[in-house]
Write a protein that holds these residues in place. Structure first.
Motif, mmCIF file in Angstrom:
data_model
loop_
_atom_site.group_PDB
_atom_site.id
_atom_site.type_symbol
_atom_site.label_atom_id
_atom_site.label_comp_id
_atom_site.label_asym_id
_atom_site.label_seq_id
_atom_site.Cartn_x
_atom_site.Cartn_y
_atom_site.Cartn_z
ATOM 1 N N ARG A 265 0.846 -1.190 0.000
ATOM 2 C CA ARG A 265 0.000 0.000 0.000
ATOM 3 C C ARG A 265 0.881 1.239 0.000
ATOM 4 N NH1 ARG A 265 -3.920 -0.687 3.183
ATOM 5 N NH2 ARG A 265 -4.392 1.484 3.638
ATOM 6 N N MET A 266 0.337 2.322 -0.537
ATOM 7 C CA MET A 266 1.027 3.607 -0.543
ATOM 8 C C MET A 266 0.352 4.496 0.494
ATOM 9 S SD MET A 266 1.818 6.116 -3.792
ATOM 10 C CE MET A 266 2.448 4.740 -4.731
ATOM 11 N N GLU A 267 1.158 5.087 1.374
ATOM 12 C CA GLU A 267 0.622 5.901 2.458
ATOM 13 C C GLU A 267 1.352 7.234 2.539
ATOM 14 O OE1 GLU A 267 -1.632 5.634 4.946
ATOM 15 O OE2 GLU A 267 -2.402 3.597 4.605
ATOM 16 N N LEU A 268 0.598 8.263 2.946
ATOM 17 C CA LEU A 268 1.178 9.566 3.249
ATOM 18 C C LEU A 268 1.164 9.737 4.761
ATOM 19 C CD1 LEU A 268 0.783 12.875 1.396
ATOM 20 C CD2 LEU A 268 0.399 12.852 3.847
ATOM 21 N N ILE A 269 2.353 9.834 5.352
ATOM 22 C CA ILE A 269 2.480 9.918 6.814
ATOM 23 C C ILE A 269 2.953 11.325 7.185
ATOM 24 C CG2 ILE A 269 3.627 8.978 8.855
ATOM 25 C CD1 ILE A 269 3.959 6.355 7.299
ATOM 26 N N LYS A 270 2.134 12.038 7.921
ATOM 27 C CA LYS A 270 2.444 13.406 8.309
ATOM 28 C C LYS A 270 3.343 13.444 9.542
ATOM 29 C CE LYS A 270 -1.839 15.362 6.423
ATOM 30 N NZ LYS A 270 -3.068 16.152 6.708
ATOM 31 N N VAL A 271 4.190 14.468 9.601
ATOM 32 C CA VAL A 271 5.119 14.639 10.721
ATOM 33 C C VAL A 271 4.632 15.809 11.570
ATOM 34 C CG1 VAL A 271 7.500 15.077 11.408
ATOM 35 C CG2 VAL A 271 7.020 13.773 9.307
ATOM 36 N N PRO A 272 4.124 15.560 12.773
ATOM 37 C CA PRO A 272 3.646 16.658 13.621
ATOM 38 C C PRO A 272 4.802 17.450 14.219
ATOM 39 C CG PRO A 272 3.449 14.567 14.772
ATOM 40 C CD PRO A 272 3.899 14.241 13.388
ATOM 41 N N GLU A 273 4.483 18.605 14.787
ATOM 42 C CA GLU A 273 5.521 19.485 15.325
ATOM 43 C C GLU A 273 6.295 18.854 16.474
ATOM 44 O OE1 GLU A 273 3.893 23.223 16.374
ATOM 45 O OE2 GLU A 273 3.271 23.760 14.337
ATOM 46 N N ASN A 274 5.638 18.059 17.291
ATOM 47 C CA ASN A 274 6.293 17.481 18.463
ATOM 48 C C ASN A 274 6.927 16.120 18.182
ATOM 49 O OD1 ASN A 274 3.906 16.151 18.063
ATOM 50 N ND2 ASN A 274 3.297 16.116 20.220
ATOM 51 N N SER A 275 7.031 15.752 16.899
ATOM 52 C CA SER A 275 7.595 14.447 16.557
ATOM 53 C C SER A 275 9.098 14.410 16.841
ATOM 54 C CB SER A 275 7.343 14.140 15.080
ATOM 55 O OG SER A 275 8.020 12.955 14.695
ATOM 56 N N PRO A 276 9.606 13.296 17.364
ATOM 57 C CA PRO A 276 11.048 13.180 17.641
ATOM 58 C C PRO A 276 11.904 13.082 16.380
ATOM 59 C CG PRO A 276 9.910 11.123 18.151
ATOM 60 C CD PRO A 276 8.851 12.127 17.862
ATOM 61 N N VAL A 277 11.287 12.888 15.207
ATOM 62 C CA VAL A 277 12.072 12.787 13.977
ATOM 63 C C VAL A 277 12.347 14.160 13.360
ATOM 64 C CG1 VAL A 277 11.069 10.518 13.526
ATOM 65 C CG2 VAL A 277 10.085 12.528 12.427
ATOM 66 N N VAL A 278 11.709 15.211 13.892
ATOM 67 C CA VAL A 278 11.923 16.561 13.365
ATOM 68 C C VAL A 278 13.384 16.962 13.555
ATOM 69 C CG1 VAL A 278 11.346 19.000 13.641
ATOM 70 C CG2 VAL A 278 9.537 17.275 13.736
ATOM 71 N N GLY A 279 14.009 17.449 12.496
ATOM 72 C CA GLY A 279 15.410 17.866 12.551
ATOM 73 C C GLY A 279 16.381 16.786 12.133
ATOM 74 N N LYS A 280 15.923 15.557 11.972
ATOM 75 C CA LYS A 280 16.804 14.461 11.568
ATOM 76 C C LYS A 280 16.746 14.260 10.057
ATOM 77 C CE LYS A 280 16.432 11.911 15.933
ATOM 78 N NZ LYS A 280 16.117 10.609 16.574
ATOM 79 N N THR A 281 17.802 13.654 9.520
ATOM 80 C CA THR A 281 17.832 13.364 8.087
ATOM 81 C C THR A 281 17.265 11.964 7.841
ATOM 82 O OG1 THR A 281 20.061 12.413 8.170
ATOM 83 C CG2 THR A 281 19.875 14.796 7.818
ATOM 84 N N LEU A 282 16.944 11.725 6.584
ATOM 85 C CA LEU A 282 16.415 10.407 6.232
ATOM 86 C C LEU A 282 17.468 9.324 6.460
ATOM 87 C CD1 LEU A 282 14.461 11.249 2.934
ATOM 88 C CD2 LEU A 282 13.524 10.846 5.216
ATOM 89 N N ALA A 283 18.734 9.663 6.225
ATOM 90 C CA ALA A 283 19.813 8.697 6.442
ATOM 91 C C ALA A 283 19.923 8.329 7.919
ATOM 92 C CB ALA A 283 21.132 9.267 5.921
ATOM 93 N N GLU A 284 19.752 9.300 8.791
ATOM 94 C CA GLU A 284 19.830 9.030 10.233
ATOM 95 C C GLU A 284 18.694 8.132 10.707
ATOM 96 O OE1 GLU A 284 21.957 13.211 11.731
ATOM 97 O OE2 GLU A 284 19.757 13.003 11.700
ATOM 98 N N LEU A 285 17.537 8.265 10.105
ATOM 99 C CA LEU A 285 16.389 7.468 10.538
ATOM 100 C C LEU A 285 16.438 6.033 10.037
ATOM 101 C CD1 LEU A 285 13.501 10.062 10.064
ATOM 102 C CD2 LEU A 285 14.501 9.266 12.205
ATOM 103 N N GLN A 286 17.151 5.798 8.920
ATOM 104 C CA GLN A 286 17.269 4.442 8.358
ATOM 105 C C GLN A 286 15.883 3.785 8.191
ATOM 106 O OE1 GLN A 286 20.008 2.525 11.097
ATOM 107 N NE2 GLN A 286 21.731 2.990 9.733
ATOM 108 N N ILE A 287 15.033 4.483 7.524
ATOM 109 C CA ILE A 287 13.654 4.004 7.385
ATOM 110 C C ILE A 287 13.560 2.690 6.614
ATOM 111 C CG2 ILE A 287 11.393 4.563 6.372
ATOM 112 C CD1 ILE A 287 11.968 7.493 7.098
ATOM 113 N N PRO A 288 14.228 2.530 5.449
ATOM 114 C CA PRO A 288 14.125 1.246 4.737
ATOM 115 C C PRO A 288 14.601 0.067 5.577
ATOM 116 C CG PRO A 288 15.051 2.938 3.314
ATOM 117 C CD PRO A 288 15.025 3.513 4.695
ATOM 118 N N GLN A 289 15.697 0.258 6.341
ATOM 119 C CA GLN A 289 16.237 -0.833 7.145
ATOM 120 C C GLN A 289 15.322 -1.188 8.323
ATOM 121 O OE1 GLN A 289 17.778 1.860 6.177
ATOM 122 N NE2 GLN A 289 19.708 1.341 5.165
#
Length: 339
Positions: A265-289
């Motif tokens: 499925r294809m999903e759009l996931i919103k990032v709220p202001e208080n999310s801990p991922v704010v300020g991080k790069t995609l590489a740091e999050l390692q989402i695919p892994q």
């Protein structure tokens, strides 16, 4: 809904008849026997209930005849009441009423839900998708049999309202003022216009999507306040052309859009202001892994960044468009929420 109104009317009628008989008996004794109000009311009560008290010695022959009439009236009313209550249990009306109350309470608790108007051929697919997504929704249709058929088809119950969606009372019962979106799939464009007008008036911030049969209907719906219009014939025509021109691509899109064997499925996931991922790069999050998802795009403001690079930094209010299975999507939502 009409059968529940009849049930309430039946109960009210029974109570009203009892009150009329009491008033008739009390006034009758006051006129015939010249008794005070309390004594007349008491005599009426024991006469109707046939509890077995002896008649007063000073009662006249007219009073005795009146008492017999009152007894017959009281017994008839009581028998009517017993038959009415019995029919509630035997015909299942009580269970239906309790089920309705439970469903209405469920709807009253919903917030930021979706409203689906019409469960015809188009509405059926929409209900299926919402059940798969887990998003809260309410269905509105005039035909309860169609809704029951869907519940049997999908082997799952969901809240619904029986009524005309162009009626404001029906939309209020569905919680339109608290809803996030409304999708109207009625085959009649005129009815869709009325639904859109009513919904837009009651909730100016509501995201309203409507089907349309042609371009003229689309213009009317836009004037009525619809957010988005879907022309079924146009979508069908484009899809059929793509199936002829790029059959392999359509097969892939079907897997993504309509859930193939892997339930992609294809999903759009919103990032709220208080999310801990704010300020991080995609590489740091390692989402695919961590999730097995593919990041297709990132929404920043009103624009999209397709195939974002690893050094792309996430900001509050961004949204990630990801592709993967449901388990990975749920993991990604947890990451956005808890880090």
């Amino acid at each position: 809904m009409e059968e529940y109104r009849l049930l309430i009317k039946r109960i009210i009628m029974f109570i009203g008849l009892i009150a009329i008989v009491f008033a008739f008996g009390t006034i009758g004794y006051m006129i015939i026997e010249k008794w005070p109000f309390i004594e007349s009311l008491f005599m009426t009560a024991i006469t109707i209930s046939t509890v077995g008290y002896s008649l007063p010695e000073q009662i006249s022959n007219a009073g005795k005849i009146f008492s017999m009439i009152l007894i017959l009236s009281g017994v008839s009313i009581v028998l009517y009441g017993i038959s009415s209550v019995t029919s509630i249990f035997l015909e299942g009306d009580l269970q239906k009423y309790l089920t309705l109350r439970r469903r209405m309470k469920m709807i009253e608790k919903l917030r930021d839900h979706h409203i689906i108007v019409g469960v015809g051929r188009t509405g059926r697919h929409i209900v299926s998708e919402f059940l798969r997504s887990g998003e809260p929704f309410v269905v509105i249709d005039v035909d309860e049999e169609k809704i029951k058929h869907l519940e049997t088809l999908f082997d799952k119950e969901f809240p619904y309202i029986i009524g005309d969606a162009s009626d404001e009372d029906t939309l209020v019962k569905a919680g339109v003022k608290r809803a996030k979106s409304l999708v109207t799939t009625l085959p009649d464009d005129t009815k869709n216009v009325f639904v859109v007008l009513s919904a837009r008036t009651m909730n100016p911030r509501l995201n309203i999507i409507s089907r349309a049969s042609d371009a003229s209907a689309m213009r009317k719906l836009l004037y009525a306040g619809v957010t988005s219009v879907v022309t079924i014939s146009e979508i069908a025509g484009v899809r059929m052309a793509m199936m002829a021109l790029n059959p392999d691509l359509i097969s892939f899109l079907d897997v993504v859009t309509f859930s193939g064997e892997r339930n992609l499925r294809m999903e759009l996931i919103k990032v709220p202001e208080n999310s801990p991922v704010v300020g991080k790069t995609l590489a740091e999050l390692q989402i695919p892994q961590r999730t097995g998802l593919i990041i297709i795009s990132m929404k920043k403001g009103g624009s999209y960044i397709f195939n974002p690079k690893g050094d792309t930094r996430i900001e509050a209010g961004n949204a990630l468009v990801v592709l993967g299975d449901l388990e990975g999507v749920n993991k990604m939502k947890e990451i956005v929420k808890k880090g």
